[in-house]
Design a protein around this motif. Sequence first.
Motif, PDB file in Angstrom:
ATOM      1  N   ASP A  23      42.342  30.458  47.682  1.00 38.34           N
ATOM      2  CA  ASP A  23      42.603  31.563  46.752  1.00 38.34           C
ATOM      3  C   ASP A  23      41.597  31.615  45.591  1.00 38.34           C
ATOM      4  OD1 ASP A  23      44.792  32.461  48.213  1.00 38.34           O
ATOM      5  OD2 ASP A  23      46.185  31.173  47.122  1.00 38.34           O
ATOM      6  N   ALA A  24      40.552  30.826  45.650  1.00 38.19           N
ATOM      7  CA  ALA A  24      39.570  30.774  44.557  1.00 38.19           C
ATOM      8  C   ALA A  24      38.905  32.127  44.326  1.00 38.19           C
ATOM      9  CB  ALA A  24      38.512  29.711  44.844  1.00 38.19           C
ATOM     10  N   GLY A  25      38.591  32.829  45.392  1.00 38.37           N
ATOM     11  CA  GLY A  25      37.989  34.149  45.250  1.00 38.37           C
ATOM     12  C   GLY A  25      38.904  35.128  44.548  1.00 38.37           C
ATOM     13  N   PHE A  26      40.203  35.041  44.860  1.00 32.89           N
ATOM     14  CA  PHE A  26      41.184  35.909  44.207  1.00 32.89           C
ATOM     15  C   PHE A  26      41.281  35.589  42.715  1.00 32.89           C
ATOM     16  CE2 PHE A  26      42.940  35.795  48.618  1.00 32.89           C
ATOM     17  CZ  PHE A  26      42.668  37.127  48.926  1.00 32.89           C
ATOM     18  N   GLU A  27      41.180  34.320  42.377  1.00 34.57           N
ATOM     19  CA  GLU A  27      41.229  33.923  40.968  1.00 34.57           C
ATOM     20  C   GLU A  27      39.996  34.445  40.220  1.00 34.57           C
ATOM     21  OE1 GLU A  27      42.341  32.340  37.318  1.00 34.57           O
ATOM     22  OE2 GLU A  27      43.541  32.732  39.110  1.00 34.57           O
ATOM     23  N   ALA A  28      38.835  34.339  40.840  1.00 36.27           N
ATOM     24  CA  ALA A  28      37.622  34.861  40.206  1.00 36.27           C
ATOM     25  C   ALA A  28      37.728  36.377  40.026  1.00 36.27           C
ATOM     26  CB  ALA A  28      36.392  34.500  41.038  1.00 36.27           C
ATOM     27  N   ALA A  29      38.280  37.065  41.030  1.00 34.21           N
ATOM     28  CA  ALA A  29      38.464  38.516  40.925  1.00 34.21           C
ATOM     29  C   ALA A  29      39.435  38.863  39.804  1.00 34.21           C
ATOM     30  CB  ALA A  29      38.966  39.078  42.252  1.00 34.21           C
ATOM     31  N   ALA A  30      40.510  38.086  39.672  1.00 34.85           N
ATOM     32  CA  ALA A  30      41.480  38.324  38.601  1.00 34.85           C
ATOM     33  C   ALA A  30      40.831  38.128  37.236  1.00 34.85           C
ATOM     34  CB  ALA A  30      42.685  37.398  38.761  1.00 34.85           C
ATOM     35  N   ARG A  31      39.985  37.119  37.117  1.00 36.49           N
ATOM     36  CA  ARG A  31      39.289  36.882  35.849  1.00 36.49           C
ATOM     37  C   ARG A  31      38.311  38.013  35.543  1.00 36.49           C
ATOM     38  NH1 ARG A  31      38.503  30.353  35.220  1.00 36.49           N
ATOM     39  NH2 ARG A  31      40.599  29.823  35.939  1.00 36.49           N
ATOM     40  N   ALA A  32      37.661  38.530  36.582  1.00 36.63           N
ATOM     41  CA  ALA A  32      36.756  39.665  36.387  1.00 36.63           C
ATOM     42  C   ALA A  32      37.539  40.887  35.925  1.00 36.63           C
ATOM     43  CB  ALA A  32      36.007  39.969  37.684  1.00 36.63           C
ATOM     44  N   ASP A  33      38.677  41.146  36.564  1.00 35.10           N
ATOM     45  CA  ASP A  33      39.514  42.285  36.175  1.00 35.10           C
ATOM     46  C   ASP A  33      40.006  42.140  34.743  1.00 35.10           C
ATOM     47  OD1 ASP A  33      39.222  43.430  38.681  1.00 35.10           O
ATOM     48  OD2 ASP A  33      41.158  42.686  39.428  1.00 35.10           O
ATOM     49  N   ARG A  34      40.451  40.943  34.395  1.00 37.40           N
ATOM     50  CA  ARG A  34      40.956  40.686  33.041  1.00 37.40           C
ATOM     51  C   ARG A  34      39.855  40.922  32.004  1.00 37.40           C
ATOM     52  NH1 ARG A  34      42.146  35.355  33.293  1.00 37.40           N
ATOM     53  NH2 ARG A  34      43.607  35.884  34.941  1.00 37.40           N
ATOM     54  N   SER A  35      38.657  40.425  32.283  1.00 43.37           N
ATOM     55  CA  SER A  35      37.540  40.626  31.354  1.00 43.37           C
ATOM     56  C   SER A  35      37.194  42.102  31.232  1.00 43.37           C
ATOM     57  CB  SER A  35      36.308  39.845  31.821  1.00 43.37           C
ATOM     58  OG  SER A  35      36.541  38.460  31.742  1.00 43.37           O
ATOM     59  N   GLY A  36      37.190  42.804  32.359  1.00 45.09           N
ATOM     60  CA  GLY A  36      36.898  44.231  32.330  1.00 45.09           C
ATOM     61  C   GLY A  36      37.944  45.012  31.548  1.00 45.09           C
ATOM     62  N   ASP A  37      39.215  44.638  31.719  1.00 48.16           N
ATOM     63  CA  ASP A  37      40.295  45.297  30.985  1.00 48.16           C
ATOM     64  C   ASP A  37      40.154  45.093  29.481  1.00 48.16           C
ATOM     65  OD1 ASP A  37      41.352  46.167  33.371  1.00 48.16           O
ATOM     66  OD2 ASP A  37      42.948  44.646  33.434  1.00 48.16           O
ATOM     67  N   LEU A  38      39.581  43.962  29.087  1.00 43.37           N
ATOM     68  CA  LEU A  38      39.376  43.677  27.670  1.00 43.37           C
ATOM     69  C   LEU A  38      38.084  44.299  27.133  1.00 43.37           C
ATOM     70  CD1 LEU A  38      40.472  39.925  27.641  1.00 43.37           C
ATOM     71  CD2 LEU A  38      41.732  41.888  26.719  1.00 43.37           C
ATOM     72  N   GLY A  39      37.340  44.964  28.023  1.00 45.17           N
ATOM     73  CA  GLY A  39      36.093  45.602  27.607  1.00 45.17           C
ATOM     74  C   GLY A  39      34.893  44.689  27.612  1.00 45.17           C
ATOM     75  N   ASP A  40      35.039  43.492  28.146  1.00 43.66           N
ATOM     76  CA  ASP A  40      33.945  42.523  28.191  1.00 43.66           C
ATOM     77  C   ASP A  40      33.233  42.633  29.540  1.00 43.66           C
ATOM     78  OD1 ASP A  40      32.236  40.371  28.110  1.00 43.66           O
ATOM     79  OD2 ASP A  40      33.753  38.932  27.459  1.00 43.66           O
ATOM     80  N   GLN A  41      32.323  43.592  29.642  1.00 41.65           N
ATOM     81  CA  GLN A  41      31.654  43.847  30.908  1.00 41.65           C
ATOM     82  C   GLN A  41      30.699  42.727  31.319  1.00 41.65           C
ATOM     83  OE1 GLN A  41      32.643  46.266  32.920  1.00 41.65           O
ATOM     84  NE2 GLN A  41      34.155  46.590  31.318  1.00 41.65           N
ATOM     85  N   ILE A  42      30.170  42.004  30.364  1.00 44.45           N
ATOM     86  CA  ILE A  42      29.265  40.894  30.684  1.00 44.45           C
ATOM     87  C   ILE A  42      30.018  39.818  31.457  1.00 44.45           C
ATOM     88  CG2 ILE A  42      27.889  39.007  29.705  1.00 44.45           C
ATOM     89  CD1 ILE A  42      27.056  41.016  27.503  1.00 44.45           C
ATOM     90  N   HIS A  43      31.186  39.408  30.951  1.00 45.77           N
ATOM     91  CA  HIS A  43      31.953  38.389  31.656  1.00 45.77           C
ATOM     92  C   HIS A  43      32.592  38.932  32.930  1.00 45.77           C
ATOM     93  CE1 HIS A  43      31.597  35.831  28.033  1.00 45.77           C
ATOM     94  NE2 HIS A  43      31.554  34.904  28.975  1.00 45.77           N
ATOM     95  N   ALA A  44      32.939  40.214  32.936  1.00 43.28           N
ATOM     96  CA  ALA A  44      33.475  40.811  34.163  1.00 43.28           C
ATOM     97  C   ALA A  44      32.431  40.713  35.274  1.00 43.28           C
ATOM     98  CB  ALA A  44      33.876  42.260  33.920  1.00 43.28           C
ATOM     99  N   HIS A  45      31.190  41.043  34.960  1.00 43.86           N
ATOM    100  CA  HIS A  45      30.112  40.960  35.951  1.00 43.86           C
ATOM    101  C   HIS A  45      29.882  39.507  36.371  1.00 43.86           C
ATOM    102  CE1 HIS A  45      26.410  41.899  38.030  1.00 43.86           C
ATOM    103  NE2 HIS A  45      25.826  40.923  37.356  1.00 43.86           N
ATOM    104  N   ARG A  46      29.908  38.612  35.414  1.00 42.97           N
ATOM    105  CA  ARG A  46      29.710  37.184  35.708  1.00 42.97           C
ATOM    106  C   ARG A  46      30.755  36.691  36.699  1.00 42.97           C
ATOM    107  NH1 ARG A  46      31.959  32.615  33.673  1.00 42.97           N
ATOM    108  NH2 ARG A  46      30.693  30.747  33.738  1.00 42.97           N
ATOM    109  N   TRP A  47      32.034  37.034  36.464  1.00 43.69           N
ATOM    110  CA  TRP A  47      33.090  36.581  37.363  1.00 43.69           C
ATOM    111  C   TRP A  47      32.987  37.240  38.733  1.00 43.69           C
ATOM    112  CZ3 TRP A  47      35.069  32.168  36.873  1.00 43.69           C
ATOM    113  CH2 TRP A  47      35.303  31.608  35.619  1.00 43.69           C
ATOM    114  N   ARG A  48      32.498  38.478  38.804  1.00 45.69           N
ATOM    115  CA  ARG A  48      32.285  39.123  40.110  1.00 45.69           C
ATOM    116  C   ARG A  48      31.215  38.374  40.899  1.00 45.69           C
ATOM    117  NH1 ARG A  48      36.674  41.496  41.222  1.00 45.69           N
ATOM    118  NH2 ARG A  48      37.185  43.138  39.764  1.00 45.69           N
TER     119      ARG A  48
END
Length: 67
Positions: A23-48
């Motif tokens: 489930d590691a990929g799902f966790e990374a995707a969740a972190r990307a979504d969370r960062s994107g929801d907070l407006g942090d596109q740099i970390h969203a891209h990093r987690w993707r």
Amino acid sequence: MPWLGHRSEVADAARLIAAFGDDAGFEAAARADRSGDLGDQIHAHRWRQIERLIVLMSARAAIGTVQ
């Protein structure tokens, strides 16, 4: 293919694999979504990118050109 800005992203991917297994990929995707929801596109891209790296690290065969 993922683009890695720093080698620490490989360590982050390895930590997620150790902690979440298949489930590691799902966790990374969740972190990307969370960062994107907070407006942090740099970390969203990093987690993707880390999500893509996890897929590559989990493959049982070589992907791409092997020399």
